[in-house]
Motif scaffolding. Structure first.
Motif, short mmCIF file in Angstrom:
data_model
loop_
_atom_site.label_atom_id
_atom_site.label_comp_id
_atom_site.label_asym_id
_atom_site.label_seq_id
_atom_site.Cartn_x
_atom_site.Cartn_y
_atom_site.Cartn_z
N ARG A 96 0.12 -1.40 -7.49
CA ARG A 96 -1.20 -0.85 -7.18
C ARG A 96 -1.09 0.51 -6.51
O ARG A 96 -0.22 0.73 -5.67
CB ARG A 96 -1.96 -1.80 -6.26
CG ARG A 96 -2.51 -3.02 -6.96
CD ARG A 96 -3.38 -3.84 -6.04
NE ARG A 96 -3.80 -5.07 -6.72
CZ ARG A 96 -4.47 -6.05 -6.14
NH1 ARG A 96 -4.81 -5.94 -4.86
NH2 ARG A 96 -4.80 -7.13 -6.82
N GLU A 137 -3.74 0.23 -11.44
CA GLU A 137 -2.48 -0.51 -11.52
C GLU A 137 -1.60 -0.01 -12.66
O GLU A 137 -2.10 0.53 -13.65
CB GLU A 137 -2.75 -2.01 -11.74
CG GLU A 137 -3.41 -2.71 -10.58
CD GLU A 137 -3.67 -4.18 -10.89
OE1 GLU A 137 -3.18 -5.04 -10.14
OE2 GLU A 137 -4.37 -4.45 -11.87
N LYS A 151 -12.92 -1.06 -7.94
CA LYS A 151 -11.89 -1.80 -7.20
C LYS A 151 -11.26 -1.01 -6.06
O LYS A 151 -10.70 -1.59 -5.13
CB LYS A 151 -10.76 -2.22 -8.16
CG LYS A 151 -11.20 -3.13 -9.29
CD LYS A 151 -11.52 -4.52 -8.78
CE LYS A 151 -11.81 -5.48 -9.94
NZ LYS A 151 -12.16 -6.83 -9.44
N GLY A 152 -11.31 0.32 -6.17
CA GLY A 152 -10.66 1.14 -5.14
C GLY A 152 -9.19 1.37 -5.39
O GLY A 152 -8.50 1.97 -4.56
N TYR A 153 -8.70 0.89 -6.53
CA TYR A 153 -7.29 1.09 -6.87
C TYR A 153 -7.12 1.05 -8.38
O TYR A 153 -8.02 0.62 -9.12
CB TYR A 153 -6.40 0.03 -6.22
CG TYR A 153 -6.67 -1.40 -6.67
CD1 TYR A 153 -6.13 -1.90 -7.86
CD2 TYR A 153 -7.47 -2.25 -5.91
CE1 TYR A 153 -6.38 -3.20 -8.27
CE2 TYR A 153 -7.73 -3.55 -6.31
CZ TYR A 153 -7.19 -4.02 -7.50
OH TYR A 153 -7.46 -5.31 -7.92
N ASN A 185 0.85 -1.21 0.00
CA ASN A 185 0.00 0.00 0.00
C ASN A 185 0.88 1.24 0.00
O ASN A 185 1.26 1.74 1.05
CB ASN A 185 -0.93 0.01 1.21
CG ASN A 185 -1.90 1.19 1.18
OD1 ASN A 185 -1.94 1.95 0.19
ND2 ASN A 185 -2.66 1.36 2.22
N PRO A 209 -8.27 5.88 -1.59
CA PRO A 209 -9.26 5.82 -0.51
C PRO A 209 -10.40 6.82 -0.66
O PRO A 209 -11.45 6.63 -0.05
CB PRO A 209 -8.42 6.10 0.75
CG PRO A 209 -7.15 6.71 0.28
CD PRO A 209 -6.92 6.18 -1.09
N TYR A 251 -3.76 2.61 -4.34
CA TYR A 251 -5.08 2.65 -3.73
C TYR A 251 -5.59 4.09 -3.69
O TYR A 251 -4.82 5.04 -3.51
CB TYR A 251 -5.05 2.04 -2.34
CG TYR A 251 -4.92 0.54 -2.37
CD1 TYR A 251 -6.05 -0.26 -2.47
CD2 TYR A 251 -3.68 -0.07 -2.34
CE1 TYR A 251 -5.94 -1.65 -2.54
CE2 TYR A 251 -3.55 -1.45 -2.41
CZ TYR A 251 -4.69 -2.24 -2.50
OH TYR A 251 -4.58 -3.60 -2.58
N ALA A 279 -11.52 2.23 -11.08
CA ALA A 279 -11.11 2.77 -9.78
C ALA A 279 -12.28 2.80 -8.81
O ALA A 279 -12.14 2.43 -7.64
CB ALA A 279 -10.54 4.18 -9.96
N THR A 291 0.10 4.20 -0.69
CA THR A 291 -0.55 5.44 -0.26
C THR A 291 -0.59 5.58 1.26
O THR A 291 -1.04 6.60 1.77
CB THR A 291 -1.99 5.54 -0.80
OG1 THR A 291 -2.70 4.36 -0.43
CG2 THR A 291 -2.00 5.68 -2.30
#
Length: 916
Positions: free
Chosen positions: A810, A804, A800-802, A438, A814, A812, A797, A440
């Protein structure tokens, strides 16, 4: 000593702020802040463990004014409002305290100190022993035969003797001490000019406030600096001193419905606690409750989608190794282990200067050792010889087949090189494991990761070394304190790896980003840092002088335009001149409502007004001077004669590298002054600088990702893509594209891949919003594949919330589904750009690994000395220029297979600017 367990009163407000400032910011999966909650509850749990049979109550300040505000209107007026990310944590803390069965007191009109003071007096009068848990020094006034203080943050305990030893006077005189010196945090004024040393000298020499004012002439004889003039100062501020004493005095007669004997710990509501711990994602504490038989089904799980295994409570066994036999025992263990955690303790954070003070290892969770080698304070215990130990460790540390894990092993590798050891077998790095999982997340330092993933609060360096100017270096820290701190580092690193690796391995693309990119890059970056860059200090000095002259001219011109002298660096004075005296339009306001003089505002005003334009030039040149021309010569390492920057892999969300000390990424290339700084980065005699740069890499990645026919065609035919875009957008033949059209098309090309809106484009091109929107509409008509890509990536986005990169890194997002429109749109813009910027980062990293391997394998007399944005800068022997230049271009060009060519341009010169 009475056998009755002491009554324990907790200063909840002190806990709250100390936890907030001492611990790193943490958030749960929903982005809610949880760090202060974890800190406060950790301290409470420790307190309950230390005082297992004691009645405990927690006291918080009430909202609103108190009687002190009536005494002094300015009381606490300078305190900033509670931080935005602390405010929502107060109620969860109180909910947990109540669920733990602890009485929680909040009394209107007084502070927590006064409630504690009242209960303390009542208990003391009945001969009941009491412990006040706080970090505030003003509580020392309460200490007596029955009352003591404990600080769970650093473990210190103060009874009467402890107060005398720490402050030099008896506990009741703490009130007079605060009355004299004041208290900035509470805005207690005190006597101007009286600080800690003077206040202590007055009290130690004469006593309390009444005694001092009874004979002010006696002050002159005390001998401290300024004593002769102090009586006049004290007399002048007599009323203020006595007011300060009244403000500093803790009230001990608050009307309370509760008496000390009424305080009892109730039964905890474990189901409620489990629900709260799950919601806040405190996995270890939740696991403890489940192990005790609390029914998970009875607790509402606020995050049912979380599939992370709960952290495990580990018993620790840390050893300090000071004899050869135990060292051999540990060496044998390390050699037999499939993987061991490893860490160095050193004299400096700067790897090129650092010397090893000790080594720590861990082979199993909870089992770790520290080998002290360089603690040199007075009375330090006997330690093994550093050179002999390192000689014994060298074969193991240099064995590529012996796998090691560390936290930021690049630093340790460079430190070991200072001692002639080439660290090999770098298999895992927990900082990078966290980063790949992660990017971020706010921070990837060990203390943050331990708290977040293991529910473990590490001993901080400041706890054993102190703070500020008096902070000790590691070699000055007592081995008894240093050993558990260092062993904990190795132990926690191993435990973090065991937490991260299954999660990383579960997603093949993330695992490959880690194993194929980030880990192989560690030794490459370590090499580049050690290589350093040669700079011409004399040229920089001359440049600095010229900048100084120009800055003085600009300052004079600014004064002439303004009609008076003023401080160009003062936002307040600048605001007065621009907006009050010259009546320039107010573009933006600060949070407090004053007209802003930010760079963004000045840029806009500079288009129409001479003073802001001049100020922009002044600020730019001033920054260049202070950051580069003045500072770079001071950063030359005396041992190597070169500058050694530090590269950071785990900072930017997109995967790009950043650098510091110095920051090489921010040297401007579009201005003459910026290019002159690059001219100071030179090649030594017999060498040349080679700079190899990807051309328009993010636009090429956009062409690949969008598969837009128009963009693919432009790159395949090696057209000037900005000119081609101008021809499409403005509807003219390629040969008829004017320089202004190309400039606008370039702004459109780069603006759109950064998700720029019509408003943003209008601002950049200085056109109307409608005209900018027409440009964007025509662009998408001509390049429909780009529009399709942007729509698809936004949808992906949101789902999936992310997003690539091509390699599977990845990013992310939020805030991609945030209710706040601005936050959501910002996340959408990031979603569009991040795959391109992240893929470009992956490509340059691949190129660095390949080029470095090739240079070493072929034993070429060339080395990478810098990586900046999409550019590699090398130092190459003159007789190998052609081979190296061609080899670098070849390896950079094939770092990724795209649907369009990866174009690399490489130049040669005596310095970086010439080569670029």
């Amino acid at each position: 000593m009475t056998q009755t367990p002491p009554l324990v009163l907790v200063d909840g407000s002190s806990y709250l702020y100390r936890a907030y400032h001492a611990l790193p910011p943490l958030n749960n999966a929903r982005g809610e802040p949880t760090g202060a909650v974890k800190g406060v509850i950790s301290m409470l749990r420790r307190l309950l463990k230390d005082y297992p049979n004691s009645p405990v109550a927690v006291i918080f300040d009430a909202k609103g004014k108190t009687f002190r505000d009536e005494l002094f209107a300015e009381y606490k007026s300078q305190r900033p409002p509670m931080p935005d990310d602390l405010r929502p944590q107060v109620e969860p803390i109180k909910e947990i305290v109540r669920a733990m069965g602890l009485p929680l007191l909040v009394i209107d009109g007084v502070e927590a100190d006064d409630v504690i003071g009242t209960l303390a007096r009542q208990a003391s009068e009945k001969g009941r022993s009491m412990v006040v848990s706080t970090g505030d020094k003003d509580m020392a006034q309460l200490v007596n035969d029955h009352i003591s203080l404990v600080n769970t943050m650093n473990g210190t305990y103060l009874d009467e003797a402890g107060v005398r030893e720490k402050y030099g006077f008896a506990p009741p005189l703490m009130i007079d001490y605060l009355a004299l010196m004041g208290d900035k945090s509470d805005n207690i004024p005190g006597v101007p000019g009286v600080g800690e040393k003077t206040a202590r000298a007055l009290i130690e020499g004469l006593g309390g406030l009444d005694t001092i004012y009874a004979d002010l002439e006696a002050v002159r004889e005390l001998g401290f600096r300024g004593a002769r003039k102090m009586p006049e100062k004290l007399e002048e501020h007599r009323d203020q001193a006595y007011l300060s004493r009244e403000l500093a005095t803790i009230k001990t007669d608050v009307e309370l419905d509760l008496r000390p004997e009424d305080i009892k710990v109730g039964e905890p509501d474990n189901e409620q606690l489990l629900a709260l711990f799950r919601e806040l994602e405190f996995k270890t504490w939740a696991a403890e409750l489940e192990e005790k038989g609390v029914d998970p089904a009875a607790a509402t799980d606020a995050n049912p989608g979380s599939d992370q295994a709960p952290a495990v409570v580990v018993d620790t066994d840390y050893e300090t190794v000071t004899d050869q036999k135990r060292l051999e025992h540990w060496l044998k263990q390390l050699k037999q282990s499939e993987l061991f955690a490893f860490d160095t303790e050193t004299t400096s954070l700067h790897a090129m200067e650092a010397q090893i003070v000790g080594l720590s290892f861990a082979v199993e969770p909870g089992q770790a050792a520290y080998v002290p080698l360089g603690h040199d304070y007075m009375g330090a215990p006997e330690q093994l010889d550093r050179d002999e130990v390192l000689a014994q460790m060298k074969p193991l540390l240099e064995d590529p087949k012996q796998a090691k894990v560390g936290q930021n092993l690049k630093y340790d590798r460079n430190v070991l090189r200072n001692h002639g050891i080439d660290l090999q077998g770098i298999a895992y790095d927990t900082m990078l494991e966290s980063y790949v999982l992660n990017s971020t997340a706010n921070r990837h330092d060990m203390d943050t990761l331990a708290l977040k993933y293991l529910d473990h609060r590490c001993t901080s360096f400041e706890e054993i070394a102190g703070k500020g100017a008096k902070q000790l270096r590691f070699n000055q820290i007592a081995v008894e304190q240093a050993a558990p701190y260092a062993a904990e580092d190795a132990d926690i690193t191993l435990r973090l790896h065991r937490h991260f690796w299954p999660e990383l391995s579960a997603t093949q693309s993330l695992k490959q980003v880690f194993t194929d990119l980030e880990m192989p890059l560690v030794p490459v970056l370590a090499n580049i840092e050690r290589n350093g860059a040669l700079v011409d200090a004399k040229r920089l000095g001359e440049h600095s002088q010229e900048l100084g002259t120009r800055l003085a001219q600009l300052e004079q011109e600014a004064h002439e335009i303004a009609g008076r002298a003023f401080n160009l660096g003062s936002p307040k004075q600048l605001g007065e001149i621009l907006f009050e005296e010259q009546q320039l339009p107010v573009v933006k306001k600060t949070p407090k409502g004053a007209p802003s003089t930010s760079e963004e505002v000045l840029q806009e005003l500079a288009l129409d007004y001479p003073l802001p334009k001049l100020l922009m030039e002044y600020r730019g040149l001033s920054k260049l001077k202070s950051t580069y021309t003045d500072k770079l010569p001071q950063m030359i390492n005396p041992a190597t004669g070169r500058i050694h920057t530090s590269y950071h892999q785990a900072v930017t969300a997109t995967g790009r590298l950043s650098s510091s000390d110095p920051n090489l990424q921010n040297i401007p290339i579009r201005t003459e002054e910026g290019r002159r700084i690059r001219q100071a980065f030179i090649a030594p005699e017999g060498y040349k600088v080679v700079a190899a740069d990807y051309s328009q890499i993010e636009l090429r990645i956009m062409a690949h990702l969008s598969e837009d026919a128009g963009l693919l065609r432009a790159f395949e035919h090696n057209l000037d893509v900005h000119k081609a875009t101008a021809a499409e957008v403005f509807g003219v033949a390629l040969d008829d594209v004017s320089p202004e059209m190309r400039r606008r098309a370039k702004a459109i090309n780069f603006g759109l891949i950064y998700g720029m809106s019509a408003f943003g484009l209008a601002k950049q091109l200085h056109v109307g919003r409608q005209e900018a929107q027409e440009y964007i509409d025509r662009y998408f008509e001509r390049y429909p594949g780009v529009q399709r890509y942007m729509d698809n990536i936004r949808a992906h986005a949101h789902d999936k919330g992310y997003v690539e990169t091509l390699r599977g890194r990845r990013l992310y997002l939020p805030e991609i589904n945030a209710r706040n429109g601005n936050l959501r749109q910002g996340a959408e813009r990031t979603a569009i750009n991040a795959p391109m910027q992240g893929t470009a980062a992956d490509i340059i990293k691949t190129a660095m690994i390949e080029v470095d391997r090739w240079l070493l394998a072929e034993k070429l007399d060339a080395r990478i000395m810098m990586q900046v944005h999409d550019e590699l800068v090398l130092e190459v022997a003159e007789d190998q220029l052609k081979a190296v230049q061609e080899g670098v271009i070849e390896r950079m060009s094939r770092a990724e297979s795209l649907k369009v060519p990866l174009l690399v341009e490489a130049g040669v010169g005596e310095n970086w600017d010439q080569a670029h």
